[in-house]
Design a protein around this motif. Structure first.
Motif, short mmCIF file in Angstrom:
data_model
loop_
_atom_site.label_atom_id
_atom_site.label_comp_id
_atom_site.label_asym_id
_atom_site.label_seq_id
_atom_site.Cartn_x
_atom_site.Cartn_y
_atom_site.Cartn_z
N LEU A 24 0.95 -1.28 0.17
CA LEU A 24 0.70 0.01 0.12
C LEU A 24 0.89 1.34 -0.13
CD1 LEU A 24 -2.82 -1.14 2.35
CD2 LEU A 24 -2.77 -0.89 0.07
N ASP A 25 2.11 1.15 -0.05
CA ASP A 25 3.01 2.34 0.04
C ASP A 25 3.03 2.51 -1.07
OD1 ASP A 25 3.70 2.21 3.24
OD2 ASP A 25 5.36 1.69 2.21
N LEU A 26 3.03 4.24 -1.46
CA LEU A 26 3.30 5.13 -2.89
C LEU A 26 4.74 4.78 -2.68
CD1 LEU A 26 0.66 7.36 -2.87
CD2 LEU A 26 0.23 5.41 -4.07
N LYS A 143 1.20 2.57 -6.81
CA LYS A 143 1.79 1.71 -5.25
C LYS A 143 2.79 1.30 -5.56
CE LYS A 143 -2.86 2.56 -4.08
NZ LYS A 143 -4.51 1.29 -3.96
#
Length: 172
Positions: A24-26, A143
């Motif tokens: 979920l990290d950008l 993402k």
């Protein structure tokens, strides 16, 4: 007495939760120049496809050993992926780096990051790279959907790409 089956299941759940939180990290955008062409390159300009960041170095034996596999993966996925190899290099290694790129006909984007461990703007720092090679796959929305490290990183990446894009021949 420890129930090893239960402990193993809990470890699997924790691993799944950790991987999902990483996914979920950008990705952090960056602007650099291509090492070979000198043309400007940024992560955001390549958002028409998935982007694969390949962190490596000319000094990294597993990275060099994996070049044929990476080249095959890049060739088979060129319609779906923009590949950027990011070399963490000392100034004195630049001729070797250029030679490896040209001799192996690595026809994708290449970025050279200066060998500085404490520079917060260095891509190796921004992406928390501590193992070489490291592969980070970024989807079109920015993402991070995969991170693989070390010798098995390419094999795990191949599996992930099959899950995303389907019928990709597995040469690894």
């Amino acid at each position: 007495m420890i129930d090893t089956k239960s402990a193993s299941k809990q470890a699997d759940i924790l691993n799944f939760v950790f991987i999902d939180s990483v996914q979920l990290d950008l990705a952090k955008d960056f602007n650099r120049k291509d090492f070979i062409s000198g043309e400007p390159i940024s992560l955001s300009q390549l958002s028409d496809k998935y982007v694969l960041l390949d962190f490596w170095g000319s000094w990294c034996a597993p990275c060099i050993k994996g070049l044929p596999q990476l080249k095959s993966l890049a060739s088979r996925n060129h319609e779906n992926i923009n590949l950027i190899s990011i070399a963490f290099e000392k100034e004195e290694n630049l001729p070797k780096l250029e030679s490896l790129i040209r001799e192996n006909n690595l026809d994708w984007y290449h970025v050279r990051e200066v060998w500085e461990f404490n520079n917060p703007l260095n891509l190796t720092k921004l992406y928390h790279v501590q193992v070489y090679p490291t592969f980070i796959l970024i989807d079109k929305s920015g993402k991070i959907v995969f991170r693989g490290e070390g010798d098995d990183g390419l094999k795990m990446l191949e599996s992930r790409l099959q899950n995303i894009f389907g019928n990709i021949k597995n040469d690894l």
